[in-house]
Design an enzyme around this catalytic site. Structure first.
Site, PDB file in Angstrom:
ATOM      1  N   ALA A  68       0.856  -1.180   0.000  1.00 40.41           N
ATOM      2  CA  ALA A  68       0.000   0.000   0.000  1.00 40.41           C
ATOM      3  C   ALA A  68       0.895   1.233   0.000  1.00 40.41           C
ATOM      4  O   ALA A  68       2.071   1.150   0.360  1.00 40.41           O
ATOM      5  CB  ALA A  68      -0.875  -0.017   1.245  1.00 40.41           C
ATOM      6  N   GLY A 107       0.549  -5.098   0.768  1.00 42.66           N
ATOM      7  CA  GLY A 107      -0.564  -5.063  -0.175  1.00 42.66           C
ATOM      8  C   GLY A 107      -0.185  -5.627  -1.534  1.00 42.66           C
ATOM      9  O   GLY A 107      -1.046  -6.144  -2.266  1.00 42.66           O
ATOM     10  N   GLU A 110      -0.669  -9.158  -1.225  1.00 43.82           N
ATOM     11  CA  GLU A 110      -2.114  -9.414  -1.103  1.00 43.82           C
ATOM     12  C   GLU A 110      -2.801  -9.384  -2.476  1.00 43.82           C
ATOM     13  O   GLU A 110      -3.707 -10.176  -2.745  1.00 43.82           O
ATOM     14  CB  GLU A 110      -2.741  -8.390  -0.154  1.00 43.82           C
ATOM     15  CG  GLU A 110      -2.289  -8.631   1.288  1.00 43.82           C
ATOM     16  CD  GLU A 110      -2.783  -7.574   2.238  1.00 43.82           C
ATOM     17  OE1 GLU A 110      -2.338  -6.410   2.100  1.00 43.82           O
ATOM     18  OE2 GLU A 110      -3.623  -7.885   3.097  1.00 43.82           O
ATOM     19  N   GLU A 130       3.665  -5.612   7.278  1.00 41.23           N
ATOM     20  CA  GLU A 130       2.838  -4.567   7.877  1.00 41.23           C
ATOM     21  C   GLU A 130       3.111  -4.377   9.364  1.00 41.23           C
ATOM     22  O   GLU A 130       2.998  -3.277   9.895  1.00 41.23           O
ATOM     23  CB  GLU A 130       1.352  -4.887   7.671  1.00 41.23           C
ATOM     24  CG  GLU A 130       0.830  -4.634   6.264  1.00 41.23           C
ATOM     25  CD  GLU A 130       1.022  -5.812   5.311  1.00 41.23           C
ATOM     26  OE1 GLU A 130       1.812  -6.732   5.625  1.00 41.23           O
ATOM     27  OE2 GLU A 130       0.394  -5.821   4.236  1.00 41.23           O
TER      28      GLU A 130
HETATM   29  C1  3H9 Z   1       0.407  -2.332   3.378  1.00 39.24           C
HETATM   30  O1  3H9 Z   1       0.676  -2.809   2.320  1.00 39.24           O
HETATM   31  C2  3H9 Z   1      -0.979  -2.374   4.004  1.00 39.24           C
HETATM   32  C3  3H9 Z   1      -1.908  -3.343   3.340  1.00 39.24           C
HETATM   33  O2  3H9 Z   1      -1.775  -4.628   3.903  1.00 39.24           O
HETATM   34  C4  3H9 Z   1      -3.362  -2.999   3.579  1.00 39.24           C
HETATM   35  C5  3H9 Z   1      -3.910  -1.791   2.952  1.00 39.24           C
HETATM   36  C6  3H9 Z   1      -5.389  -1.682   3.117  1.00 39.24           C
HETATM   37  N1  3H9 Z   1       4.672   3.388  -0.007  1.00 39.24           N
HETATM   38  O3  3H9 Z   1      13.350   1.747   0.843  1.00 39.24           O
HETATM   39  P1  3H9 Z   1      13.807   2.480  -0.368  1.00 39.24           P
HETATM   40  C7  3H9 Z   1       9.492   4.774  -1.042  1.00 39.24           C
HETATM   41  S1  3H9 Z   1       1.590  -1.494   4.279  1.00 39.24           S
HETATM   42  C8  3H9 Z   1       5.166   4.586  -0.303  1.00 39.24           C
HETATM   43  O4  3H9 Z   1      14.802   3.562  -0.164  1.00 39.24           O
HETATM   44  P2  3H9 Z   1      14.974   0.064  -1.388  1.00 39.24           P
HETATM   45  C9  3H9 Z   1      10.535   5.141   0.011  1.00 39.24           C
HETATM   46  O5  3H9 Z   1      10.008   6.021   0.971  1.00 39.24           O
HETATM   47  C10 3H9 Z   1       3.024  -1.513   3.239  1.00 39.24           C
HETATM   48  N2  3H9 Z   1       6.476   4.808  -0.527  1.00 39.24           N
HETATM   49  O6  3H9 Z   1      14.312   1.499  -1.512  1.00 39.24           O
HETATM   50  C11 3H9 Z   1      11.594   5.772  -0.855  1.00 39.24           C
HETATM   51  O7  3H9 Z   1      11.171   7.105  -1.154  1.00 39.24           O
HETATM   52  P3  3H9 Z   1      12.217   8.310  -1.315  1.00 39.24           P
HETATM   53  C12 3H9 Z   1       3.736  -2.805   3.294  1.00 39.24           C
HETATM   54  C13 3H9 Z   1       7.304   3.762  -0.451  1.00 39.24           C
HETATM   55  O8  3H9 Z   1      15.258  -0.354  -2.776  1.00 39.24           O
HETATM   56  C14 3H9 Z   1      11.529   4.947  -2.148  1.00 39.24           C
HETATM   57  O9  3H9 Z   1      10.244   4.351  -2.153  1.00 39.24           O
HETATM   58  N3  3H9 Z   1       4.976  -2.698   2.535  1.00 39.24           N
HETATM   59  C15 3H9 Z   1       6.857   2.484  -0.141  1.00 39.24           C
HETATM   60  O10 3H9 Z   1      16.076   0.097  -0.389  1.00 39.24           O
HETATM   61  C16 3H9 Z   1      12.581   3.861  -2.230  1.00 39.24           C
HETATM   62  O11 3H9 Z   1      12.509   3.074  -1.051  1.00 39.24           O
HETATM   63  C17 3H9 Z   1       6.138  -2.383   3.108  1.00 39.24           C
HETATM   64  O12 3H9 Z   1       6.215  -2.179   4.302  1.00 39.24           O
HETATM   65  C18 3H9 Z   1       5.468   2.310   0.081  1.00 39.24           C
HETATM   66  N4  3H9 Z   1       4.943   1.102   0.358  1.00 39.24           N
HETATM   67  O13 3H9 Z   1      13.871  -0.884  -0.749  1.00 39.24           O
HETATM   68  C19 3H9 Z   1       7.332  -2.305   2.214  1.00 39.24           C
HETATM   69  N5  3H9 Z   1       7.905   1.634  -0.124  1.00 39.24           N
HETATM   70  O14 3H9 Z   1      13.091   7.895  -2.454  1.00 39.24           O
HETATM   71  C20 3H9 Z   1       8.036  -0.980   2.431  1.00 39.24           C
HETATM   72  C21 3H9 Z   1       8.994   2.374  -0.435  1.00 39.24           C
HETATM   73  O15 3H9 Z   1      11.368   9.493  -1.533  1.00 39.24           O
HETATM   74  N6  3H9 Z   1       9.151  -0.759   1.527  1.00 39.24           N
HETATM   75  N7  3H9 Z   1       8.632   3.662  -0.629  1.00 39.24           N
HETATM   76  O16 3H9 Z   1      12.964   8.350  -0.005  1.00 39.24           O
HETATM   77  C22 3H9 Z   1      10.324  -1.427   1.628  1.00 39.24           C
HETATM   78  O17 3H9 Z   1      10.507  -2.316   2.431  1.00 39.24           O
HETATM   79  C23 3H9 Z   1      11.441  -0.986   0.730  1.00 39.24           C
HETATM   80  O18 3H9 Z   1      11.145   0.315   0.301  1.00 39.24           O
HETATM   81  C24 3H9 Z   1      11.652  -1.866  -0.520  1.00 39.24           C
HETATM   82  C25 3H9 Z   1      12.695  -1.178  -1.458  1.00 39.24           C
HETATM   83  C26 3H9 Z   1      12.206  -3.222  -0.059  1.00 39.24           C
HETATM   84  C27 3H9 Z   1      10.394  -2.046  -1.288  1.00 39.24           C
END
Ligand code: 3H9
Length: 707
Positions: A68, A107, A110, A130
């Site tokens: 998400a 998400g 999901e 999450e």
């Molecule tokens: C969810 O899904 C809830 C659902 O179950 C239910 C809904 C109803 N959203 O980490 P990085 C941005 S909760 C928005 O440096 P990497 C991050 O801020 C979500 N932005 O890269 C950064 O921005 P900036 C569950 C996001 O290659 C840029 O992307 N998912 C999101 O080292 C690059 O990120 C998670 O918890 C996001 N979801 O790692 C996964 N994700 O460049 C969260 C990233 O402006 N994300 N950004 O600073 C991660 O674990 C890592 O970002 C990922 C990439 C492994 C994907």
């Protein structure tokens, strides 16, 4: 391939009879409102399109979908809601295939679980993280995952937030097949064609029954998980809700389970813990955005020098070797060098014993370590980190030598925790090449790296420090020069507040318990015993001559150190550690010493509740952090938060001291400080920044936005 529609962040194109929906929302294809709308529209259109027989979901760029859009949490919801989109995907009358590569998280996973078939490329990492954001998988994840892989495996995934490799996901039953190559489109099309050829129709996760067939066993697994989290995830809100949601998956029909999940998700979304954890997520990604990176480029980093093979030097060497870089360690003689090398080997031997690395990996890493007893061996290092005794004259002598031998453009770093980096730089002819790299102990484990920028440090030197942090997978935070930089400077002040409470009537055991109750893994006196009281004692002695005589000085810790009670390593400190015990027990003799000190200081002890202790401890921390910000030592409040989260055990769900201060209200913090100032105006001086913000109704977060 023919274009049938293009809808911004999710575009649909037809490849013969397969509709390919590409999620295309850089950088990580997070499911923002536009993506959800595009996806929902494309799925709907496909249902009535006679030319479409199957639907393929792929992500553009390096990832499938990272989840998400975290930036939307806490804002008014925008339709369509992700759970509805997932239900719509699952309800498709034409088979939906998800081809996963890179992140398929939260998400994103999901969405894939709502699809009918899943294929993963080797780059895929699947997870439901999450919980790390104070949430639960709220788009059907808590209901579909247990139906697919069973309650125990689903709970493990959701409570740990871990990522599974493609192989592990196949073994767990989360995906149906693996594919070679890097292109999800090619692999996905081939798999979808194969499914069409086999006449495979929609196969819905909601209808999977085998994994939860034994209801009693599944409920027992949920109960066991509940007991585990009560012990290990103490005080956290969303883990309990995750277990409740899985219970619903076991006991309730699917649609009712989804409603339960939604209600629990919304409770998590509204919780202060979610706000703290999401703040921490973004704060950690902000720290590397510093002005010098716009002005200077990192220099090459192919070989690293480390001066000193003590605990810090060896830890730093391990950290660099782990990153795949060669290290030259310099010590003053062969014996010291051998001890340094042995410390490094000891770390790796333990990792081999624990099965974290193989013997071959150990040998390969150690093979990258060379040693020398003369500084000349550092003449081809790109960056040299000094980790010698914490004494200015010693550091000046080392830097004079480094200046003599280092190649032109080599970055010279001091791993001091307190000392003046500007003064250290005067020992060289090129102060622009000098900076502080403050590692935290154990340096190969702790994530925090304070990058201390001196008055003359050049932007490309700073950029090189940040590049080293990236290679070492550390969390870098830029700090200006002052005694203790960001973390230790603030720590000294709130530790002083704790010492004053101890003299005024709280026992060290009460203080530790109150701080743990706030969420810290250990209290300040447990921490002091672990770190070794002698280190703080040496610093206090160093500062004795310059100490402000108007400030109260609590002598209790000195009384313990004078007896040689330095903590765990000497078997006693604030606590007793009989027979090498690692967990201390309260010591009546320490309480007697404290009583004596109270009498000597003329203090009549008074009671402190846990709340009193927490408020004073945090007020001292927040006030000094405001001074650190006001003086430009930290760039932004969220950087202070990251320092405390990644270096000092501040409970992550509170978001860090600055976020926590905002959450309780700066006016309350200021009112507390003003009340404490009635007793001790010299110590409790409200920070001018705190006063400005509180009196203008602003908060620390407003400064983050401005930074
Ligand atoms: C969810 O899904 C809830 C659902 O179950 C239910 C809904 C109803 N959203 O980490 P990085 C941005 S909760 C928005 O440096 P990497 C991050 O801020 C979500 N932005 O890269 C950064 O921005 P900036 C569950 C996001 O290659 C840029 O992307 N998912 C999101 O080292 C690059 O990120 C998670 O918890 C996001 N979801 O790692 C996964 N994700 O460049 C969260 C990233 O402006 N994300 N950004 O600073 C991660 O674990 C890592 O970002 C990922 C990439 C492994 C994907």
């Amino acid at each position: 391939m023919t274009d049938s529609s293009t809808a911004g962040a999710a575009h649909a194109r037809r490849d013969e009879d397969i509709l390919v929906i590409t999620l295309d929302h850089p950088p990580v294809n997070a499911l923002s409102a536009d993506v959800r709308r595009g996806l929902a529209d494309a799925i709907q259109a496909a249902q009535t399109d006679p030319d479409v027989r199957a639907i393929l979901l792929v992500g553009a760029g390096k990832n499938f979908i990272a989840g998400a859009d975290i930036r939307e949490f806490g804002k008014p919801p925008k339709p369509p809601a992700l759970p509805d989109v997932c239900n719509q995907i699952e309800a498709s009358t034409k088979p939906v295939v998800a081809a996963l590569h890179g992140a398929a998280l939260g998400g994103g996973l999901e969405v894939a679980l709502a699809a009918h078939y899943r294929l993963a490329l080797a780059s895929a990492k699947l997870g439901l993280p999450e919980v790390n954001l104070g949430l639960l998988p709220g788009a059907g994840g808590t209901q579909r995952t247990p139906r697919l892989i069973g309650a125990a495996a689903a709970l493990d995934l959701m409570l740990s937030g871990k990522h599974l490799s493609a192989d592990a996901a196949l073994r767990a039953g989360l995906v149906d097949t693996l594919a070679e190559g890097n292109d999800p489109l090619t692999a996905g099309l081939a798999y979808t064609r194969q499914l069409l050829a086999e006449d495979a129709g929609p196969r819905r996760s909601r209808d999977a029954t085998a994994a939860l067939a034994d209801k009693a066993a599944a409920l027992a697994e949920a109960a066991a998980a509940g007991e585990r989290i009560a012990k290990t995830l103490r005080g956290l809100y969303s883990p309990e809700k995750i277990v409740d949601a899985v219970r619903a998956a076991i006991e309730q029909p699917f649609d009712e389970g989804l409603r339960t999940e939604r209600a629990l998700f919304l409770q998590c979304l509204d919780s202060p813990q979610r706000a703290g954890l999401v703040h921490a997520f973004f704060a950690e990604r902000e720290t590397a955005k510093v002005p010098e990176l716009k002005e200077g480029k990192a220099r090459a980093l192919n070989k690293i020098g480390v001066v000193g093979g003590g605990t810090m030097g060896a830890g730093i060497a391990v950290s660099v070797l782990d990153a795949g870089l060669p290290v030259v360690m310099v010590e003053q003689d062969d014996a010291a060098l051998e001890r340094g090398r042995a410390r490094v080997a000891q770390v790796y031997d333990l990792l081999v014993k624990k099965g974290r690395i193989t013997q071959e990996e150990r040998d390969a890493r150690l093979a990258r370590l060379t040693g020398a007893t003369t500084y000349d061996a550092l003449n081809d290092a790109d960056l040299i980190i000094e980790a010698v005794f914490e004494d200015m004259d010693v550091k000046l002598a080392v830097f004079a030598e480094l200046d003599r031998v280092a190649k032109p453009g080599a970055v010279l770093a001091t791993n001091t925790s307190y000392l003046d980096v500007n003064r250290v730089a005067t020992a060289t002819r090129h102060p622009g090449n000098v900076l502080g790299l403050h590692f935290f102990s154990p340096a190969n484990i702790m994530k925090l790296l304070e990058i201390v920028v001196g008055e003359q440090t050049a932007p490309d030197t700073v950029a090189t420090g940040f590049e080293l942090a990236r290679k070492l997978r550390k969390t870098p935070v830029r700090a200006g020069v002052c005694d203790g930089f960001i973390g230790n400077r603030i720590l000294a002040v709130h530790r002083q507040a704790a010492d004053m409470m101890m003299e005024d009537g709280a026992s060290p055991y009460d203080i530790d318990a109150a701080v743990r109750e706030f969420g810290y893994p250990m209290g300040p006196y447990q921490m002091a015993d672990l770190a070794g009281g002698d280190i703080g004692w040496a610093t206090r002695k160093r500062r004795a001559a310059t100490r402000d005589p108007a400030l109260r000085y609590v002598q209790i810790p000195d009384r313990l150190c004078e007896r040689g009670w330095f903590g765990q390593k000497t078997g006693r400190g604030f606590y007793l550690y009989p027979d090498g015990a690692r967990v201390g027990t309260p010591d009546p003799e320490v309480l007697a010493i404290i009583d004596d000190e109270r009498r000597r200081a003329g203090v009549t002890p008074r009671p402190f509740t846990h709340e009193d202790i927490q408020r004073r401890y945090l007020a001292a921390m927040i006030n000094e952090a405001a001074n650190v910000l006001d003086q430009g030592i930290a760039l932004r409040p969220s950087d202070v938060d990251v320092v405390f989260l990644s270096g000092y055990g501040f409970p992550r769900h509170h978001g860090g001291p600055m976020h926590y201060a905002d959450s309780v209200g700066l006016d309350r913090v200021l009112a507390d400080i003003r009340a404490y100032a009635q007793e001790d105006p010299a110590f409790w001086k409200p920070s001018p920044l705190l006063v400005r913000l509180a009196e203008s109704g602003r908060n620390f977060a407003s400064l983050n936005q401005a930074a």
